[in-house]
Design an enzyme around this catalytic site. Sequence first.
Site, PDB file in Angstrom:
ATOM      1  N   HIS A 190       0.770  -1.237   0.000  1.00  0.00           N
ATOM      2  CA  HIS A 190       0.000   0.000   0.000  1.00  0.00           C
ATOM      3  C   HIS A 190       0.802   1.288   0.000  1.00  0.00           C
ATOM      4  O   HIS A 190       0.310   2.289  -0.480  1.00  0.00           O
ATOM      5  CB  HIS A 190      -1.159   0.027   0.994  1.00  0.00           C
ATOM      6  CG  HIS A 190      -0.879  -0.455   2.331  1.00  0.00           C
ATOM      7  ND1 HIS A 190      -1.467  -1.587   2.834  1.00  0.00           N
ATOM      8  CD2 HIS A 190      -0.088   0.023   3.285  1.00  0.00           C
ATOM      9  CE1 HIS A 190      -1.044  -1.758   4.047  1.00  0.00           C
ATOM     10  NE2 HIS A 190      -0.219  -0.818   4.350  1.00  0.00           N
ATOM     11  N   ARG A 297     -11.031   1.561  -3.223  1.00  0.00           N
ATOM     12  CA  ARG A 297     -10.618   0.547  -2.251  1.00  0.00           C
ATOM     13  C   ARG A 297     -11.167   0.953  -0.883  1.00  0.00           C
ATOM     14  O   ARG A 297     -10.541   1.737  -0.178  1.00  0.00           O
ATOM     15  CB  ARG A 297      -9.097   0.450  -2.190  1.00  0.00           C
ATOM     16  CG  ARG A 297      -8.437  -0.134  -3.432  1.00  0.00           C
ATOM     17  CD  ARG A 297      -6.926  -0.176  -3.243  1.00  0.00           C
ATOM     18  NE  ARG A 297      -6.256  -1.061  -4.169  1.00  0.00           N
ATOM     19  CZ  ARG A 297      -5.584  -0.648  -5.238  1.00  0.00           C
ATOM     20  NH1 ARG A 297      -5.487   0.621  -5.517  1.00  0.00           N
ATOM     21  NH2 ARG A 297      -4.984  -1.536  -6.028  1.00  0.00           N
ATOM     22  N   ARG A 333     -15.559  -1.120  -4.184  1.00  0.00           N
ATOM     23  CA  ARG A 333     -15.221  -2.501  -3.852  1.00  0.00           C
ATOM     24  C   ARG A 333     -15.433  -2.719  -2.357  1.00  0.00           C
ATOM     25  O   ARG A 333     -14.996  -1.899  -1.544  1.00  0.00           O
ATOM     26  CB  ARG A 333     -13.760  -2.762  -4.205  1.00  0.00           C
ATOM     27  CG  ARG A 333     -13.300  -4.117  -3.711  1.00  0.00           C
ATOM     28  CD  ARG A 333     -11.913  -4.424  -4.137  1.00  0.00           C
ATOM     29  NE  ARG A 333     -10.909  -3.771  -3.312  1.00  0.00           N
ATOM     30  CZ  ARG A 333      -9.597  -3.884  -3.518  1.00  0.00           C
ATOM     31  NH1 ARG A 333      -9.156  -4.581  -4.540  1.00  0.00           N
ATOM     32  NH2 ARG A 333      -8.744  -3.290  -2.731  1.00  0.00           N
ATOM     33  N   GLU A 437      -9.445 -12.233  -9.733  1.00  0.00           N
ATOM     34  CA  GLU A 437      -8.116 -12.137  -9.115  1.00  0.00           C
ATOM     35  C   GLU A 437      -7.543 -13.513  -8.834  1.00  0.00           C
ATOM     36  O   GLU A 437      -6.376 -13.667  -8.518  1.00  0.00           O
ATOM     37  CB  GLU A 437      -8.204 -11.389  -7.779  1.00  0.00           C
ATOM     38  CG  GLU A 437      -8.930 -10.086  -7.865  1.00  0.00           C
ATOM     39  CD  GLU A 437      -8.794  -9.253  -6.618  1.00  0.00           C
ATOM     40  OE1 GLU A 437      -7.820  -8.495  -6.517  1.00  0.00           O
ATOM     41  OE2 GLU A 437      -9.670  -9.357  -5.742  1.00  0.00           O
ATOM     42  N   ASN A 460      -3.057  -7.441 -10.017  1.00  0.00           N
ATOM     43  CA  ASN A 460      -2.002  -7.565  -9.002  1.00  0.00           C
ATOM     44  C   ASN A 460      -2.109  -8.923  -8.324  1.00  0.00           C
ATOM     45  O   ASN A 460      -1.122  -9.638  -8.150  1.00  0.00           O
ATOM     46  CB  ASN A 460      -2.125  -6.478  -7.932  1.00  0.00           C
ATOM     47  CG  ASN A 460      -2.116  -5.085  -8.513  1.00  0.00           C
ATOM     48  OD1 ASN A 460      -1.664  -4.891  -9.627  1.00  0.00           O
ATOM     49  ND2 ASN A 460      -2.634  -4.132  -7.765  1.00  0.00           N
ATOM     50  N   ASP A 461      -3.337  -9.258  -7.946  1.00  0.00           N
ATOM     51  CA  ASP A 461      -3.533 -10.560  -7.299  1.00  0.00           C
ATOM     52  C   ASP A 461      -3.527 -11.695  -8.311  1.00  0.00           C
ATOM     53  O   ASP A 461      -2.967 -12.756  -8.063  1.00  0.00           O
ATOM     54  CB  ASP A 461      -4.842 -10.559  -6.502  1.00  0.00           C
ATOM     55  CG  ASP A 461      -4.639  -9.937  -5.132  1.00  0.00           C
ATOM     56  OD1 ASP A 461      -3.609 -10.242  -4.508  1.00  0.00           O
ATOM     57  OD2 ASP A 461      -5.481  -9.137  -4.705  1.00  0.00           O
ATOM     58  N   ARG A 471       3.201 -11.327  -3.916  1.00  0.00           N
ATOM     59  CA  ARG A 471       3.445 -10.038  -4.557  1.00  0.00           C
ATOM     60  C   ARG A 471       4.317  -9.103  -3.717  1.00  0.00           C
ATOM     61  O   ARG A 471       4.847  -8.118  -4.219  1.00  0.00           O
ATOM     62  CB  ARG A 471       2.113  -9.360  -4.920  1.00  0.00           C
ATOM     63  CG  ARG A 471       1.254  -8.983  -3.731  1.00  0.00           C
ATOM     64  CD  ARG A 471      -0.180  -8.686  -4.162  1.00  0.00           C
ATOM     65  NE  ARG A 471      -0.559  -7.306  -3.930  1.00  0.00           N
ATOM     66  CZ  ARG A 471      -1.777  -6.815  -4.147  1.00  0.00           C
ATOM     67  NH1 ARG A 471      -2.738  -7.600  -4.602  1.00  0.00           N
ATOM     68  NH2 ARG A 471      -2.054  -5.566  -3.918  1.00  0.00           N
ATOM     69  N   CYS A 508      -8.096  -3.357 -13.492  1.00  0.00           N
ATOM     70  CA  CYS A 508      -7.822  -2.306 -12.497  1.00  0.00           C
ATOM     71  C   CYS A 508      -6.549  -2.571 -11.699  1.00  0.00           C
ATOM     72  O   CYS A 508      -6.255  -1.854 -10.752  1.00  0.00           O
ATOM     73  CB  CYS A 508      -9.008  -2.115 -11.563  1.00  0.00           C
ATOM     74  SG  CYS A 508      -9.338  -3.533 -10.528  1.00  0.00           S
TER      75      CYS A 508
END
Length: 588
Positions: A190, A297, A333, A437, A460-461, A471, A508
């Site tokens: 993050h 998020r 989300r 994901e 990303n996931d 990751r 995304c």
Amino acid sequence: MRKGIAVSPGVAVGTAYCINQVYVSPTAQRKLAHTEISAELARYETARDMTAADLRAFERKVASQVGPEEAAIFAVHESILWDAAFTKKIRAWIVDERLTAPAALSRLMDEYTERFSGASEEFLKERLNDVRDVVMRLSAHLSDVLKPDGEPLEGNVIVVAEELLPSQAVALGNVDVHGIVTQTGSQTSHAAIIARSRGIPAVSGVAGILKQVKTGDPIVVDGRTGHVIVEPDSEVLTAYRKLEREFVNLKNELAANRYEPAHLKDGTPLQLLANINSVHDAQTAAAMGASGVGLFRTEYLYLTHPDVPDEEEQYCAYCDIFDAAPGKTVTVRTLDIGGDKTIPYLGHRHQEANPFLGWRSIRLSFEHPEFFMTQIRAILRAQEHAVRHGGTLRLMFPMITTLEELLRVRKIVRRCCQKLEEAGKPYARPPLGIMIEVPAAAVTIPTMLKYCDFVSVGSNDLVQYLMAADRDNPKVNHLCDSLAPAVLRTLQRVIRCCNRADKPITVCGEMAGKLSSFVLLTGMGLRSFSMSPAFVPTIKDLAAHITVEQAEAIFKRACRMTTTSRVKNFLHEELEKIAPELGALQTD
Ligand code: PEP
Ligand code: MG
């Protein structure tokens, strides 16, 4: 010079501000005069009372909103605050050694860190984190962030931290942060997400940097190459100051395209949406020319809240986001916590062996149905606000793995509608979407599509799960690459299935805002991209340089390549031909 992972492009020159160290300003480093001792003790005690009051309020609220077990952590923190040994040390240092309260807290933290950080028992390490938490709360009551004793830092602030926690990022909200350096973390942790969403140059994964730098030291951050230079000499400083100016100029130049619609060179329209974490990001998204919000998020709402936000607070927060966002479309989300983001009161204090494969995201929401339903009710109510103002929210569920889960969330949404109906509260039903994901969901996408209104790929996931590579683990970072042939094939299939079924699809994950993957995704038939707001102008500019035909040809050739490095080199060469000037706005 140190090298880490470049996570947010650009160059910044400034003064280090180390988080998680109690900042003892030059004034606070002095010895107290005998006459000042009692006032300093009183100052400490006031800060302690204020901290205790905060902790009790948090405990009450979390107990009522989530449960008494989850609230117990605040009682633990209060017991540390009143711990006799803890208090005795602080008092003794103030009285006998005439230290200021911040200096005493700093010494206490050093002492505990030395004693416990090498411990092998998880329990002791956790205990150290608890002490740190209490000390940081106390020192926040003793001084303003960054301006202890009214002494501002000189120069542009470069934040240096172990990992930038969302609560810290918010505390820094009003400070003009020019760069971020973290000891841990990666492209998708993050700190990186926050840095990119604000367009701040950042480098992560610089092991041991907090041992080499102190608040007040001059420092340079190169977010293109991943270099960090502590106490640079004057030549290096001059060179980097020039680069910093060029970076800012180029960014400003590109941002001038914000009022133009996004399209490819042949006129094909595109949706360039923003990933946001806060109202501030929503405003930045509007300023950068995004046409909507493709990912809000919501976990940042929880992570930055001192306790748990209730339905009313959430409702207001979602309405505020909608009001500030561009394009009157916001994809919200539901809570995606776990993995690298933890909320102590939701049972994430105890480490799982494999947090990313464990109890995270929608799995955690299912286990706290009341908590989950509070969030959904707030979103349904905010949708009524959005519709009334001529726009829409879209409700999106993270980390859906099986069809059963999708059916289950649909049922929960129906139940929330019923509850609101019964309570006589106005609401509206938003479109429901899922994030792809998990490879299992990507494989079964045709079945999933029948039960949702839209899809968003969380690359990303998806990449980390497809490649079986954490990751956030630098040791396996080379595997976590969105240009890997396996990733490209998976994405191509998902995009094709959605386009054939006429279901809106967006990507995304971070790859949507990267030059090379943007070209490939366009070649696969994707027309909707959601990215950090700071990348919108760059991608808009690149889009205007290529046609569908070109992008398809590039993708076709990339598909024939069997290794990631070949794909990368090939794209690097192609981008040099298409838009060489944009390279400076990318990380390596
Ligand atoms: C993703 O996984 O790609 C995503 C967008 O979600 P997050 O980075 O928040 O996990
Ligand atoms: Mg994700």
